[in-house]
Scaffold this motif. Structure first.
Motif, PDB file in Angstrom:
ATOM      1  N   THR A 283       0.902  -1.235   0.208  1.00 51.25           N
ATOM      2  CA  THR A 283      -0.073  -0.129   0.177  1.00 51.25           C
ATOM      3  C   THR A 283       0.895   1.226  -0.211  1.00 51.25           C
ATOM      4  N   SER A 284       0.205   2.435  -0.332  1.00 45.32           N
ATOM      5  CA  SER A 284       1.085   3.518  -0.242  1.00 45.32           C
ATOM      6  C   SER A 284       0.563   4.745   1.054  1.00 45.32           C
ATOM      7  N   CYS A 285      -0.842   4.968   0.772  1.00 45.98           N
ATOM      8  CA  CYS A 285      -1.240   6.014   1.751  1.00 45.98           C
ATOM      9  C   CYS A 285      -0.750   5.683   3.290  1.00 45.98           C
ATOM     10  N   PRO A 286       0.076   6.498   4.013  1.00 46.60           N
ATOM     11  CA  PRO A 286       0.322   6.245   5.308  1.00 46.60           C
ATOM     12  C   PRO A 286      -0.837   5.712   6.180  1.00 46.60           C
ATOM     13  N   THR A 292      -2.072  -1.777   7.561  1.00 47.62           N
ATOM     14  CA  THR A 292      -2.056  -3.175   7.260  1.00 47.62           C
ATOM     15  C   THR A 292      -0.764  -3.629   6.824  1.00 47.62           C
ATOM     16  N   LYS A 293       0.416  -3.035   7.435  1.00 47.86           N
ATOM     17  CA  LYS A 293       1.605  -3.234   7.230  1.00 47.86           C
ATOM     18  C   LYS A 293       2.164  -2.965   5.668  1.00 47.86           C
ATOM     19  N   VAL A 294       3.490  -3.148   5.292  1.00 45.94           N
ATOM     20  CA  VAL A 294       3.608  -2.589   3.911  1.00 45.94           C
ATOM     21  C   VAL A 294       3.094  -3.494   3.008  1.00 45.94           C
ATOM     22  N   LYS A 295       2.898  -4.857   3.178  1.00 42.75           N
ATOM     23  CA  LYS A 295       2.267  -5.665   2.010  1.00 42.75           C
ATOM     24  C   LYS A 295       1.613  -6.771   2.809  1.00 42.75           C
ATOM     25  N   PRO A 296       0.786  -7.548   2.128  1.00 41.19           N
ATOM     26  CA  PRO A 296       0.049  -8.498   2.637  1.00 41.19           C
ATOM     27  C   PRO A 296       0.789  -9.926   2.499  1.00 41.19           C
ATOM     28  N   PRO A 390       3.471   3.100  -5.704  1.00 39.07           N
ATOM     29  CA  PRO A 390       3.290   3.606  -4.346  1.00 39.07           C
ATOM     30  C   PRO A 390       4.684   4.148  -3.727  1.00 39.07           C
ATOM     31  N   ILE A 391       4.721   4.663  -2.957  1.00 37.53           N
ATOM     32  CA  ILE A 391       5.943   5.472  -2.202  1.00 37.53           C
ATOM     33  C   ILE A 391       7.107   4.454  -2.031  1.00 37.53           C
ATOM     34  N   GLU A 392       8.249   4.977  -1.997  1.00 35.78           N
ATOM     35  CA  GLU A 392       9.545   3.925  -1.896  1.00 35.78           C
ATOM     36  C   GLU A 392       9.379   3.353  -0.381  1.00 35.78           C
ATOM     37  N   GLU A 393      10.054   2.330  -0.226  1.00 32.85           N
ATOM     38  CA  GLU A 393      10.043   1.488   0.918  1.00 32.85           C
ATOM     39  C   GLU A 393      10.644   1.794   2.093  1.00 32.85           C
ATOM     40  N   GLU A 395      10.467   5.101   2.610  1.00 30.95           N
ATOM     41  CA  GLU A 395       9.457   6.075   3.122  1.00 30.95           C
ATOM     42  C   GLU A 395       8.458   5.454   4.037  1.00 30.95           C
ATOM     43  N   LYS A 396       8.153   4.249   3.571  1.00 31.71           N
ATOM     44  CA  LYS A 396       7.126   3.599   4.342  1.00 31.71           C
ATOM     45  C   LYS A 396       7.722   3.170   5.659  1.00 31.71           C
ATOM     46  N   PHE A 397       8.913   2.840   5.711  1.00 35.57           N
ATOM     47  CA  PHE A 397       9.642   2.491   6.883  1.00 35.57           C
ATOM     48  C   PHE A 397       9.734   3.690   7.835  1.00 35.57           C
ATOM     49  N   ARG A 398      10.097   4.974   7.304  1.00 35.41           N
ATOM     50  CA  ARG A 398      10.303   6.037   8.124  1.00 35.41           C
ATOM     51  C   ARG A 398       9.056   6.426   8.920  1.00 35.41           C
ATOM     52  N   ILE A 399       7.859   6.144   8.180  1.00 36.38           N
ATOM     53  CA  ILE A 399       6.500   6.375   8.819  1.00 36.38           C
ATOM     54  C   ILE A 399       6.021   5.385   9.927  1.00 36.38           C
ATOM     55  N   GLU A 400       6.238   3.904   9.396  1.00 34.39           N
ATOM     56  CA  GLU A 400       6.020   2.707  10.237  1.00 34.39           C
ATOM     57  C   GLU A 400       6.935   2.815  11.598  1.00 34.39           C
TER      58      GLU A 400
END
Length: 679
Positions: A283-286, A292-296, A390-393, A395-400
């Motif tokens: 997914t992309s939206c924070p 949902t975590k970064v992927k299923p 989606p946004i870069e991995e 960036e997902k980590f920076r939010i998660e």
């Protein structure tokens, strides 16, 4: 908090926008309004910002869910802003801008609302808007779809700098009514509440119409042979068979509650050839991937794969998922990163069957599933008109693993004793069963109210908080098929089963010579056979989960005490008492504890006593039926009457971690009946 017209309009607008899930997801997005009020200290007008606070939901927003800040002090923060590398420090500074008690805690998006030069601002997460925001050519599409009325904002993590960016864009583009936030969502504004709402809806509608008019017919590709949805009864049966195993896997790091969805959106996605590629992109939206975590985890088997093959493959995929998630963490974590929170999936997708979603409670699990449906809709829109990107991995980590997100999690209240536990209580629509179900729900458990009377069971479930807390099911415990159906409803509602209370019962008080074969069979069928059937069905789920569990028998002091005119009832209670010992010996290796509770006669609130048993026992003892409770109390050592709540207390303690090493035990709840002492 008092309300004025500005606040009333803001709440009304928020509720309307939040009520339609095409506009924004649960607890996602935020709205605001600026206005003036008298400062109670100076008597002078002061400019204020009312904005949805952290954790609020637009659809149910109330005045107390708003943060209230002084606009002059919020604007002054620009002068002390140390730059994007230290923007997180500005969140703590919001507290120094609060007006009065300030209302709700300000969210990370407060700066966006305060700095944009408009009286009313909406930030939303509509599927159609995010579809454009996540398209590989989103900037060009924004211009094509909206002209110069909506401006593209490259991806930036939510925060102080993003607020400054959007404010600058609005100032530089006076014709604009809003923005598309790359990878994220939309922001719109207006001079009035009505204008802001109209602008938000125009952006959403324009995006929807563009996708509809210009999109590919099959954005997810052709249907994969063998991956189409199974017939409803078949897919729900397969979902119920897989649910305990999946929940056990998803609870490897910590126990989780589950939610099952066979929504047509999910089934269509899983039937299409592009679902493996898109699922892996995540997914992309924070708001989406925080839930949902970064992927299923996606099962790579057709719809008609056997249960055995599916289980074996799910275990392999789960091990690979955990390794992959650990690698994701290791790639991006540094010395300041919060510790890894858990490597299990939050979303598990089964082709032909549906989606399992998980969370710390039922609402969190359900909402995670709703968010993934949003994500599927986003992917469909982006793939229809472009390519989903989606946004870069990183960036997902920076939010998660954001320090601010970690602090938010640390502020969560301590879980209750039975949080994440799923209980099924038989005979739970009244009396002792209802008291036990009520106590377990108050302890944090999700409860399945099983009873012969479906209407009463559903009524009790609603009283306990509705489907995020409890469900009511019909179950005749003498019927193995009905028990199987009740257990299936339980695992599909909450993901599995951790705790069963064999409470359903009845009694017929007669002397030996008046006790008929029918009397004997009825009582043994309901309590002895019924408890056996329920325990058997529950044990299968608990073993498949691999998370242990509890089975409780509501037996009776009569299981050890020989009273008059009670042959059938006492004999079947003795049967139940020995089932406790037998099952404790057999199920211990699976971590399943089996214990019993031996109450004395529970008169007040008891369905058995109200059904004629009380009158018969009163006649045996030569007392008025209205005095039976007092009679029972006076024959005890403590001289106390036993109530349903006292039995519920014992059930709560027996199934808590306080007695984690206790199994095969019978606890008397009889106020002290010496003749029923256990030996």
């Amino acid at each position: 908090m008092t309300t004025n017209k500005t606040v009333e309009e803001l709440i009304s607008r928020s509720n309307r926008l939040g009520a339609d899930k095409r506009n924004t997801n649960f607890a996602g997005g935020n709205t605001s309004a600026k206005g003036t009020e008298k400062d109670p200290v100076t008597g002078q007008d002061v400019e204020l910002l009312w904005v949805k606070g952290s954790g609020g939901d637009l659809g149910t927003l109330k005045a107390e869910n708003l943060a209230v800040l002084r606009l002059d002090r919020l604007q002054a923060l620009k002068d002390v802003y140390p730059g994007v590398e230290r923007e997180d420090e500005m969140v703590a500074a919001f507290d120094y801008c609060l007006h009065g008690k300030g209302g709700a805690a300000p969210s990370i998006d407060t700066a966006m609302h305060g700095f944009v030069d408009a009286a009313h601002v909406d930030h939303l997460h509509p599927d159609s808007g995010i579809a454009i925001a996540t398209a590989v050519d989103g900037e060009a599409l924004t211009s094509k779809v909206f002209g110069d009325k909506v401006v593209w904002v490259p991806w930036r993590r939510p925060g102080f700098q993003l607020g400054l960016d959007i404010a600058a864009i609005k100032e530089a583009n006076p014709q604009a009514i809003g923005t598309i936030l790359g990878g994220h969502g939309i922001t719109a504004w207006g001079a009035t509440s009505e204008e802001a709402e109209a602008n938000s809806l125009w952006i959403i509608d324009q995006a929807e119409n563009y996708i509809k008019d210009n999109g590919k017919a099959e954005p997810f590709g052709a249907t994969l042979p063998g991956y189409s949805a199974l017939p409803e009864a078949e897919r729900r049966a397969k979902a119920a068979a897989l649910a305990p195993v999946i929940r056990g896997l998803a609870s490897t790091d910590k126990p989780q509650l589950g939610h099952f969805s066979d929504d047509a959106v999910v089934l269509e996605f899983l039937a299409a050839e592009e679902h493996p590629r898109l699922g892996a992109l995540g997914t992309s939206c924070p708001d989406h991937f925080l839930r949902t975590k970064v992927k299923p985890l996606v099962l790579d088997r057709p719809a008609d794969a056997s249960i055995e093959d599916s289980v074996a493959r799910l275990k392999e995929l789960h091990a690979a998922y955990r390794e992959d998630y650990q690698a994701y963490y290791d790639r991006h974590a540094d010395e300041n990163s919060p510790a890894l929170r858990g490597a299990d999936p939050a979303i598990v997708l089964i082709p032909g069957v549906g989606m399992f979603s998980f969370g710390k409670d039922k609402q969190t699990a359900r909402v995670a599933g709703e968010f993934y449906i949003n994500a599927i809709n986003v992917m469909r829109g982006a793939e229809a008109i472009s390519t989903y990107a989606p946004i870069e991995e990183s960036e997902k980590f920076r939010i998660e693993y954001w320090a601010l997100e970690e602090a938010k999690l640390a502020r969560m209240p301590k879980p209750k004793s039975h949080a994440t536990r799923i209980a099924l209580v038989t005979g739970a629509a009244s009396g002792i069963g209802k008291a036990i179900a009520t106590r377990l729900a108050s302890d944090g458990a999700c409860v399945v109210i099983a009873d012969l009377n479906l209407e009463n069971a559903q009524k009790v479930a609603e009283e306990l908080g509705g489907s995020d807390v409890a469900i009511g099911v019909q179950a005749d415990v003498t019927d193995e098929a009905q028990i199987a159906a009740a257990v299936q409803e339980a695992v599909l509602a909450f993901g599995g089963l951790d705790l069963v209370v064999n409470n359903a019962g009845l009694s017929i008080s007669k002397p030996l010579l008046e006790t008929t074969e029918k009397d004997w069979d009825l009582q043994h069928n309901v309590m002895a056979k019924g408890s056996f059937l329920v325990s058997k069905a529950a044990a299968k789920v608990m073993i498949d989960q691999g998370m242990g569990g509890d089975i409780i028998y509501i037996s009776s002091k009569n299981s050890v005490f020989a009273g008059p005119n009670n042959i059938a009832y006492s004999a079947t209670k003795a049967d139940q008492a020995h089932q406790v010992r037998l099952l404790a010996a057999e199920l211990g290796e699976h971590g399943v504890r089996v214990n019993g509770i031996n109450p004395d006669g529970v008169v007040r609130g008891s369905g058995i006593f109200a059904g004629g048993w009380g009158a018969k026992r009163a006649a045996v003892y030569g007392v008025d039926e209205q005095e039976l409770g007092k009679y029972y109390a006076q024959r005890t050592l403590l001289k106390r009457e036993v109530l349903p709540e006292h039995v519920a207390n014992a059930a709560s303690v027996l199934t808590s971690n306080e007695l984690s090493h206790t199994t095969g035990l019978h606890i008397p709840v009889d106020a002290g009946v010496a003749a029923a002492f256990l030996r």
